[in-house]
Write a protein that holds these residues in place. Structure first.
Motif, PDB file in Angstrom:
ATOM      1  N   MET A 239       0.848  -1.186   0.000  1.00 18.97           N
ATOM      2  CA  MET A 239       0.000   0.000   0.000  1.00 18.97           C
ATOM      3  C   MET A 239       0.885   1.239   0.000  1.00 18.97           C
ATOM      4  SD  MET A 239      -2.895  -1.025   2.796  1.00 18.97           S
ATOM      5  CE  MET A 239      -4.057  -2.358   2.492  1.00 18.97           C
ATOM      6  N   TYR A 240       0.232   2.385  -0.182  1.00 14.42           N
ATOM      7  CA  TYR A 240       0.913   3.679  -0.153  1.00 14.42           C
ATOM      8  C   TYR A 240       0.118   4.585   0.766  1.00 14.42           C
ATOM      9  CZ  TYR A 240       3.775   7.519  -1.945  1.00 14.42           C
ATOM     10  OH  TYR A 240       4.660   8.546  -2.052  1.00 14.42           O
ATOM     11  N   GLY A 241       0.787   5.174   1.768  1.00 16.03           N
ATOM     12  CA  GLY A 241       0.054   6.011   2.711  1.00 16.03           C
ATOM     13  C   GLY A 241       0.996   6.838   3.550  1.00 16.03           C
ATOM     14  N   THR A 242       0.403   7.602   4.503  1.00 19.24           N
ATOM     15  CA  THR A 242       1.125   8.523   5.370  1.00 19.24           C
ATOM     16  C   THR A 242       0.935   8.115   6.813  1.00 19.24           C
ATOM     17  OG1 THR A 242       0.773  10.329   3.798  1.00 19.24           O
ATOM     18  CG2 THR A 242       1.404  10.941   6.044  1.00 19.24           C
ATOM     19  N   VAL A 243       2.063   8.002   7.556  1.00 21.83           N
ATOM     20  CA  VAL A 243       1.989   7.693   8.982  1.00 21.83           C
ATOM     21  C   VAL A 243       1.575   8.950   9.716  1.00 21.83           C
ATOM     22  CG1 VAL A 243       3.264   6.842  10.977  1.00 21.83           C
ATOM     23  CG2 VAL A 243       3.765   5.952   8.711  1.00 21.83           C
ATOM     24  N   GLU A 244       0.471   8.897  10.444  1.00 21.18           N
ATOM     25  CA  GLU A 244      -0.079  10.087  11.084  1.00 21.18           C
ATOM     26  C   GLU A 244       0.830  10.614  12.181  1.00 21.18           C
ATOM     27  OE1 GLU A 244      -4.647  11.219  12.084  1.00 21.18           O
ATOM     28  OE2 GLU A 244      -3.830   9.493  13.136  1.00 21.18           O
ATOM     29  N   ARG A 245       1.558   9.753  12.861  1.00 18.51           N
ATOM     30  CA  ARG A 245       2.391  10.185  13.987  1.00 18.51           C
ATOM     31  C   ARG A 245       3.635  10.930  13.510  1.00 18.51           C
ATOM     32  NH1 ARG A 245       6.709   7.739  16.200  1.00 18.51           N
ATOM     33  NH2 ARG A 245       6.276   5.857  14.987  1.00 18.51           N
ATOM     34  N   THR A 246       4.275  10.443  12.440  1.00 20.39           N
ATOM     35  CA  THR A 246       5.523  11.044  11.975  1.00 20.39           C
ATOM     36  C   THR A 246       5.361  11.938  10.751  1.00 20.39           C
ATOM     37  OG1 THR A 246       5.976   9.109  10.586  1.00 20.39           O
ATOM     38  CG2 THR A 246       6.793   9.059  12.859  1.00 20.39           C
ATOM     39  N   GLY A 247       4.260  11.766  10.016  1.00 18.64           N
ATOM     40  CA  GLY A 247       4.080  12.535   8.801  1.00 18.64           C
ATOM     41  C   GLY A 247       4.843  11.999   7.605  1.00 18.64           C
ATOM     42  N   ASP A 248       5.525  10.844   7.750  1.00 24.24           N
ATOM     43  CA  ASP A 248       6.264  10.255   6.636  1.00 24.24           C
ATOM     44  C   ASP A 248       5.306   9.561   5.676  1.00 24.24           C
ATOM     45  OD1 ASP A 248       8.581  11.112   7.805  1.00 24.24           O
ATOM     46  OD2 ASP A 248       8.960   9.206   8.838  1.00 24.24           O
ATOM     47  N   THR A 249       5.628   9.656   4.393  1.00 26.43           N
ATOM     48  CA  THR A 249       4.784   9.081   3.337  1.00 26.43           C
ATOM     49  C   THR A 249       5.610   8.107   2.510  1.00 26.43           C
ATOM     50  OG1 THR A 249       3.467  11.081   3.211  1.00 26.43           O
ATOM     51  CG2 THR A 249       3.320   9.573   1.344  1.00 26.43           C
ATOM     52  N   GLY A 250       5.030   6.964   2.210  1.00 26.27           N
ATOM     53  CA  GLY A 250       5.721   5.984   1.396  1.00 26.27           C
ATOM     54  C   GLY A 250       4.959   4.682   1.355  1.00 26.27           C
ATOM     55  N   MET A 251       5.651   3.637   0.900  1.00 18.07           N
ATOM     56  CA  MET A 251       5.033   2.327   0.751  1.00 18.07           C
ATOM     57  C   MET A 251       5.135   1.547   2.056  1.00 18.07           C
ATOM     58  SD  MET A 251       6.314   1.248  -3.053  1.00 18.07           S
ATOM     59  CE  MET A 251       5.280  -0.194  -3.008  1.00 18.07           C
ATOM     60  N   LEU A 252       4.164   0.666   2.284  1.00 20.40           N
ATOM     61  CA  LEU A 252       4.134  -0.151   3.490  1.00 20.40           C
ATOM     62  C   LEU A 252       3.498  -1.486   3.165  1.00 20.40           C
ATOM     63  CD1 LEU A 252       1.022   0.647   5.499  1.00 20.40           C
ATOM     64  CD2 LEU A 252       1.760   2.342   3.838  1.00 20.40           C
ATOM     65  N   PRO A 253       3.850  -2.560   3.887  1.00 22.73           N
ATOM     66  CA  PRO A 253       3.269  -3.885   3.624  1.00 22.73           C
ATOM     67  C   PRO A 253       1.824  -3.954   4.104  1.00 22.73           C
ATOM     68  CG  PRO A 253       4.776  -3.985   5.469  1.00 22.73           C
ATOM     69  CD  PRO A 253       4.907  -2.612   4.916  1.00 22.73           C
ATOM     70  N   ALA A 254       0.968  -4.563   3.277  1.00 19.96           N
ATOM     71  CA  ALA A 254      -0.458  -4.622   3.586  1.00 19.96           C
ATOM     72  C   ALA A 254      -0.758  -5.551   4.748  1.00 19.96           C
ATOM     73  CB  ALA A 254      -1.247  -5.053   2.342  1.00 19.96           C
ATOM     74  N   ASN A 255       0.063  -6.558   4.972  1.00 20.56           N
ATOM     75  CA  ASN A 255      -0.231  -7.499   6.044  1.00 20.56           C
ATOM     76  C   ASN A 255       0.294  -7.055   7.398  1.00 20.56           C
ATOM     77  OD1 ASN A 255       2.403  -7.768   5.333  1.00 20.56           O
ATOM     78  ND2 ASN A 255       2.360  -9.978   5.020  1.00 20.56           N
ATOM     79  N   TYR A 256       0.787  -5.795   7.512  1.00 14.67           N
ATOM     80  CA  TYR A 256       1.211  -5.236   8.800  1.00 14.67           C
ATOM     81  C   TYR A 256       0.164  -4.277   9.354  1.00 14.67           C
ATOM     82  CZ  TYR A 256       5.986  -7.028   8.926  1.00 14.67           C
ATOM     83  OH  TYR A 256       7.091  -7.845   9.015  1.00 14.67           O
TER      84      TYR A 256
END
Length: 260
Positions: A239-256
């Motif tokens: 997936m592609y999204g933004t971590v709300e706590r850090t504000g970092d944006t990038g790809m992440l594994p869907a099963n996490y």
């Protein structure tokens, strides 16, 4: 009539008779020919119809043929005959079987390259099949592990055209707006800026269920319990999204992560 002992020549009576090696012995006379150790039917070894112990059992030795000029001539003649027969058999069987290819350095290099290509294809198929399987409990396997052979699957071209650069944040924070006071006597608290940002953008929200450390520059790291906003599905595994706590944006594994 009682027989005579093969060792001492005296009469052997049935109570002390040992019948072995086609002879009759007294129990005390049935001993090794060399060391005179008394033997029995379990530990004796016979040679030339005489008993021996294991240590003094005669060993057969082979005579060595002298390497005389005559023997050398016979040996050379035998080798020549063998070569003549081999050439005759080779000429007869030429074209009937498979030819043997010499294992040259060039062929070894080609073979090694083919093995590497086969390994890459195997790991690609393994990674695809692993991404398609559901999680069966416990922490899922991370991309970049030894079993995954560090294979990186890029997002589809249709998604890449609409994705911003990894270093640019996807959403800009919106100013907080106060909500009008309710008619029943109290004022509702303003919604968090992160919630307004995700709601305004219309993206999906997910929550991390495991810790994840980014393996590539275009990935994001997060911790268990972090909210991830504006999530876009790339494929079954990423997936592609933004971590709300850090504000970092990038790809992440869907099963996490799991949907909120």
């Amino acid at each position: 009539m009682n027989p005579s002992c093969a060792r001492c020549g005296k009469v052997v009576y049935p109570t002390e008779k040992v019948n072995c090696l086609d002879k009759y012995w007294h129990k005390a006379c049935f001993s090794c020919e060399i060391c005179k150790m008394i033997l029995n039917m379990k530990n004796y070894k016979g040679y030339d119809k005489k008993p021996y112990c294991s240590a003094h059992y005669p060993k057969q030795s082979f005579t060595m043929v002298a390497d005389t000029p005559e023997n050398l001539r016979l040996k050379q003649q035998s080798n020549l005959q063998s070569q003549v027969r081999y050439k005759e058999d080779f000429e007869k069987n030429k074209g009937k079987g498979f030819s043997v290819v010499a294992d040259t350095p060039e062929l070894q290099r080609i073979k090694k390259t083919q093995d590497q290509i086969s390994n890459i294809k195997y790991h690609e198929e393994f990674e695809k099949s692993r991404m398609g399987n559901p999680m069966e409990g416990g922490e899922p396997e991370r991309r970049g592990s030894e079993d995954g052979a560090n294979y990186r699957r890029p997002p589809p071209e249709s998604v890449q055209q609409h994705l911003p650069p990894p270093s640019t944040p996807v959403f800009q924070p919106l100013p907080q707006q106060k909500q009008p006071a309710k008619s029943y006597g109290y004022q509702e608290a303003a919604a968090p800026a992160s919630s307004q940002r995700g709601a305004a953008a219309g993206g999906k929200r997910f929550r991390a269920v495991y810790d994840y450390n980014a393996a590539d520059e275009d990935e994001v790291s997060f911790q268990d319990g972090d909210n991830i906003v504006n999530v876009q599905q790339i494929d079954e595994g990423w997936m592609y999204g933004t971590v709300e706590r850090t504000g970092d944006t990038g790809m992440l594994p869907a099963n996490y992560v799991e949907a909120i």
